[in-house]
Design a protein around this motif. Sequence first.
Motif, short mmCIF file in Angstrom:
data_model
loop_
_atom_site.label_atom_id
_atom_site.label_comp_id
_atom_site.label_asym_id
_atom_site.label_seq_id
_atom_site.Cartn_x
_atom_site.Cartn_y
_atom_site.Cartn_z
N LYS A 1 -8.63 -0.49 -5.14
CA LYS A 1 -7.68 -1.29 -4.40
C LYS A 1 -8.34 -2.62 -5.66
CE LYS A 1 -7.19 0.66 -0.77
NZ LYS A 1 -7.20 0.65 0.99
N ARG B 1 -3.20 3.03 -0.32
CA ARG B 1 -3.54 2.67 0.52
C ARG B 1 -4.85 4.01 0.87
NH1 ARG B 1 1.47 5.47 2.99
NH2 ARG B 1 1.99 3.84 3.63
N ASP C 1 0.54 -0.81 -0.07
CA ASP C 1 0.20 0.20 0.35
C ASP C 1 0.46 1.21 -0.14
OD1 ASP C 1 1.27 -0.07 3.06
OD2 ASP C 1 -1.45 0.50 3.55
N TYR C 2 2.20 1.49 -0.14
CA TYR C 2 2.70 2.61 0.48
C TYR C 2 3.78 2.76 -1.84
CZ TYR C 2 6.27 -0.86 0.72
OH TYR C 2 7.78 -2.16 0.51
#
Length: 235
Positions: free
Chosen positions: A139, A132, A87-88
């Motif tokens: 997503k 994120r 997520d980063y």
Amino acid sequence: MEIIIENLRKTFGEKVAVDIPSFTIGSGEMLGLVGNNGAGKSTLFRLMLDLIKADTGRVLIGTTDVSQTEDWKDWTGAYIDESFLIDYLTPDEYLQFVARISGKTPDQLTEFLADFEHFMAGELCGQKKLIRNLSAGNKQKLGIVAAMLLRPQVLILDEPFNFLDPTSQNAIKHLLKRYNQETGATILISSHNLQHTVDICPRIALLEHGNIIRDIANNDGQAQAELEDYFQVAD
């Protein structure tokens, strides 16, 4: 690639989450897994991907016991939930990472993504937003695209229609059917959406309390009435 389930059982305390004595998914099949909340769909997929350990029994992908080696990961793609993502990273960075570990060149990645342009709707690639900070739907899209980027012989997707708008739902149905036809991959999806499942899966397994209680042939959509009767869907 064939998938064989043998004497598979998983409990959480006193709750039996999965209890399947024997079940085989033939090579090249598209199987839909349906059931109410708590029926064991996600647990079964997690067992198949060796994300949790079975109390007894085993899952074979091809001839490989998934709990004994990681070789099966070379030909299996999956998306269960956003924990599969990094997520980063941005979507571009994540897809580039997946491409590298699967041996794809940048040109091959670009060619692959062209088929998903309509599905991604310009909301993923070329954006600077971190994963994120994406919407749940984006997503979901990213996870599905990344799973298919591996060009797997086995593809496992948990609730792939969740969070997607109607246009994206129809797009992924088309992409999955075409992928199955072009590659002969074995595809498993779980879904609460009966209509979408009936539309694309020639075989449907109905799960209740961790057991497969019905194995339904779905030629020309005839499983719709049986499923609606089971779930008591009103007109």
